[in-house]
Write a protein that holds these residues in place. Sequence first.
Motif, PDB file in Angstrom:
ATOM      1  N   LEU A  42     -82.494 -21.871   9.720  1.00 45.43           N
ATOM      2  CA  LEU A  42     -83.030 -21.353  11.143  1.00 45.43           C
ATOM      3  C   LEU A  42     -83.077 -22.760  11.576  1.00 45.43           C
ATOM      4  O   LEU A  42     -83.460 -23.300  12.831  1.00 45.43           O
ATOM      5  CB  LEU A  42     -83.640 -20.679  11.238  1.00 45.43           C
ATOM      6  CG  LEU A  42     -83.366 -19.249  10.817  1.00 45.43           C
ATOM      7  CD1 LEU A  42     -84.239 -17.976  10.892  1.00 45.43           C
ATOM      8  CD2 LEU A  42     -82.320 -18.632  12.050  1.00 45.43           C
ATOM      9  N   SER A  46     -81.689 -24.240  14.733  1.00 48.07           N
ATOM     10  CA  SER A  46     -81.983 -24.156  15.812  1.00 48.07           C
ATOM     11  C   SER A  46     -82.358 -25.916  15.790  1.00 48.07           C
ATOM     12  O   SER A  46     -82.329 -26.472  18.114  1.00 48.07           O
ATOM     13  CB  SER A  46     -83.815 -24.095  16.093  1.00 48.07           C
ATOM     14  OG  SER A  46     -83.125 -22.342  15.408  1.00 48.07           O
ATOM     15  N   CYS A  77     -86.270 -20.506  23.168  1.00 50.01           N
ATOM     16  CA  CYS A  77     -85.545 -19.237  21.722  1.00 50.01           C
ATOM     17  C   CYS A  77     -85.744 -20.374  20.937  1.00 50.01           C
ATOM     18  O   CYS A  77     -86.308 -19.843  19.865  1.00 50.01           O
ATOM     19  CB  CYS A  77     -84.367 -18.736  22.494  1.00 50.01           C
ATOM     20  SG  CYS A  77     -85.328 -16.755  22.705  1.00 50.01           S
ATOM     21  N   PHE A  78     -84.789 -20.899  21.394  1.00 47.36           N
ATOM     22  CA  PHE A  78     -84.707 -22.514  19.731  1.00 47.36           C
ATOM     23  C   PHE A  78     -86.569 -22.905  19.339  1.00 47.36           C
ATOM     24  O   PHE A  78     -86.424 -23.422  18.286  1.00 47.36           O
ATOM     25  CB  PHE A  78     -83.556 -22.961  20.230  1.00 47.36           C
ATOM     26  CG  PHE A  78     -82.254 -22.460  19.751  1.00 47.36           C
ATOM     27  CD1 PHE A  78     -82.005 -21.826  19.169  1.00 47.36           C
ATOM     28  CD2 PHE A  78     -81.952 -22.705  20.876  1.00 47.36           C
ATOM     29  CE1 PHE A  78     -80.379 -21.234  18.427  1.00 47.36           C
ATOM     30  CE2 PHE A  78     -80.172 -21.918  21.306  1.00 47.36           C
ATOM     31  CZ  PHE A  78     -79.653 -21.878  19.970  1.00 47.36           C
ATOM     32  N   CYS A  81     -88.631 -20.369  17.317  1.00 45.34           N
ATOM     33  CA  CYS A  81     -87.143 -20.320  16.101  1.00 45.34           C
ATOM     34  C   CYS A  81     -87.758 -21.009  15.245  1.00 45.34           C
ATOM     35  O   CYS A  81     -88.440 -20.792  14.081  1.00 45.34           O
ATOM     36  CB  CYS A  81     -85.906 -20.654  16.698  1.00 45.34           C
ATOM     37  SG  CYS A  81     -85.055 -20.010  14.621  1.00 45.34           S
ATOM     38  N   SER A  85     -91.183 -20.404  12.177  1.00 45.40           N
ATOM     39  CA  SER A  85     -90.510 -20.546  10.416  1.00 45.40           C
ATOM     40  C   SER A  85     -91.395 -21.660  10.378  1.00 45.40           C
ATOM     41  O   SER A  85     -91.747 -21.412   8.941  1.00 45.40           O
ATOM     42  CB  SER A  85     -88.814 -21.514  11.161  1.00 45.40           C
ATOM     43  OG  SER A  85     -88.105 -20.335  11.164  1.00 45.40           O
ATOM     44  N   SER A 117     -85.676 -15.208  13.069  1.00 44.26           N
ATOM     45  CA  SER A 117     -84.716 -15.188  13.157  1.00 44.26           C
ATOM     46  C   SER A 117     -83.882 -14.010  14.693  1.00 44.26           C
ATOM     47  O   SER A 117     -83.048 -14.374  15.188  1.00 44.26           O
ATOM     48  CB  SER A 117     -83.888 -13.404  12.558  1.00 44.26           C
ATOM     49  OG  SER A 117     -83.908 -13.918  10.731  1.00 44.26           O
ATOM     50  N   PHE A 120     -83.752 -17.259  17.010  1.00 48.40           N
ATOM     51  CA  PHE A 120     -82.316 -17.427  17.217  1.00 48.40           C
ATOM     52  C   PHE A 120     -81.712 -16.876  17.597  1.00 48.40           C
ATOM     53  O   PHE A 120     -80.400 -17.541  17.970  1.00 48.40           O
ATOM     54  CB  PHE A 120     -82.299 -18.038  15.169  1.00 48.40           C
ATOM     55  CG  PHE A 120     -81.311 -18.606  14.887  1.00 48.40           C
ATOM     56  CD1 PHE A 120     -80.853 -20.041  14.897  1.00 48.40           C
ATOM     57  CD2 PHE A 120     -79.911 -18.249  14.986  1.00 48.40           C
ATOM     58  CE1 PHE A 120     -80.150 -20.649  15.047  1.00 48.40           C
ATOM     59  CE2 PHE A 120     -78.586 -18.745  14.213  1.00 48.40           C
ATOM     60  CZ  PHE A 120     -78.597 -20.152  14.715  1.00 48.40           C
TER      61      PHE A 120
END
Length: 191
Positions: A42, A46, A77-78, A81, A85, A117, A120
Amino acid sequence: MAESEEEREKRNLRELEGKNVAFYSTLLSAWIQTRMERDKTLITLSSAAIALLVTILTTIGINQIYTLFFCVVAFLCFGLCVGTSLHIYQLNSIHLENELGSENKDIKLEKYDKVPSIFFLFGVFFLCSFGVSSANLSFLKTESLKVNNQNNIQINTVEKEDKSLGGIGRLKPKEPANKPQENETPANDKK
């Protein structure tokens, strides 16, 4: 000396116990690796999506307000993410310390598992929306240019015809304004 039946049975049980421990250890290690690989994947995807967005923006720019919206939301959003993470990695290390007997407080990691998730997937959705809207604008722009080029070709063709042979009729010899009639003789001939 030959092994007795009882000794052979004990040896088989120790071997089975060792195999079970090795099997469990392998499964546990594979499970941890799989969970960590998901977060690594991820982060990688991303980061690549953020790089793709930057490349697209520097190449084509933003033409409409809704493409700007899609782009900004995809970036967020990316980025979230990647951030969540990385935060999960840190929480995992704290949790492992707790399992090894450290005195840190217990952390519930389950609530964090789905968050990267979800970010992502939303990032992918808005990246695709950005791509589709940019492609649509590009298509409309191309169609508009084709129509303008066809109109310019038609106008240029008419102008070229006018410039090339269209004015040849003006070069045709004209009859003089005072044309003598057949019965009349010119003024110089009367003498």
